[in-house]
Write a protein that holds these residues in place. Sequence first.
Motif, PDB file in Angstrom:
ATOM      1  N   SER A 181     -38.319  38.951  75.555  1.00  0.00           N
ATOM      2  CA  SER A 181     -37.366  39.904  76.129  1.00  0.00           C
ATOM      3  C   SER A 181     -37.724  40.248  77.569  1.00  0.00           C
ATOM      4  N   LYS A 185     -35.465  39.648  80.912  1.00  0.00           N
ATOM      5  CA  LYS A 185     -35.076  40.724  81.834  1.00  0.00           C
ATOM      6  C   LYS A 185     -35.479  40.372  83.267  1.00  0.00           C
ATOM      7  N   ASN A 230     -32.139  46.094  82.961  1.00  0.00           N
ATOM      8  CA  ASN A 230     -33.216  45.121  82.856  1.00  0.00           C
ATOM      9  C   ASN A 230     -34.598  45.762  82.944  1.00  0.00           C
ATOM     10  N   LYS A 232     -35.234  48.591  81.286  1.00  0.00           N
ATOM     11  CA  LYS A 232     -35.367  49.235  79.976  1.00  0.00           C
ATOM     12  C   LYS A 232     -36.026  50.617  80.059  1.00  0.00           C
TER      13      LYS A 232
END
Length: 266
Positions: A181, A185, A230, A232
């Motif tokens: 992940s 990103k 991106n 988070k």
Amino acid sequence: MKLLLHVCCAPDLTISYKRLIEQNINPTLYFYNPNIHPIDEYKKRLNEVIKLKKIWYLENIEAEYKQKEFFNAINKNLNNNRCYECIKLRLKKSAEIAKKNNFENFSTTLFASPRKNHDMIKSIGEKIAKDFELNFMYFNFRANDGVKEAAKLCRNMNIYRQTYCGCSYSIFEAKKLEKISKEEKYNNLVENIGEKNANMYFKNFKKDVLKIPQDIPYSVIKDNINILKNFKPRIILIKKEIAQEFNIVKSGRIKLKDWKGKFIVW
């Protein structure tokens, strides 16, 4: 109706309890999860369940933490998948406790977990229930945005939300997915703002409070505020003058195209 409710974690208990109460079912809790690793994580999750138990004045049957029971179960049945054996172990123990304490019905908060297979859980529970002459009750706690509502309840009640399922194997899997992940990103940022800017600002990945313009300048997001997803962040602290550029007039959870973030305007 008397119901013994196997509890896998506090976040799933929140929505499970809410939905049961709506049906006039007041459950007795049974937190049996020898799969959880390490013991500090087990204690943390147990304490969150105890917190909810005290808030809602719920009955509770205590369970011992014997992690060997989990490893014995999955090692003896290598032909089946690990998760199947883990769920089978926990539901069988719950059925034993239900029978011992004169419950006719039992169920599990696993039906609230966002990634669990309901058909598999239901099949396991019904087979076990037949062996113990009990009734295994199926509830779709995820229905009607149950997962979102559970997340909201956790935020409002300050309930710890774990980042992996529980066992040592899932820790490794969670870390692997987190790495994938993070790379995704970063690559998205490179595509949108260039490698130089991505390298400069990606140090803010998963920062609790992402400040605009201190951490990320306006020039980076002016053409596409969705770039922020991106990173988070938990919360985005954004200067009033910049927020107005994106028609954000007040603090709160705000949806921008396909992304929703919590903004605090100052």
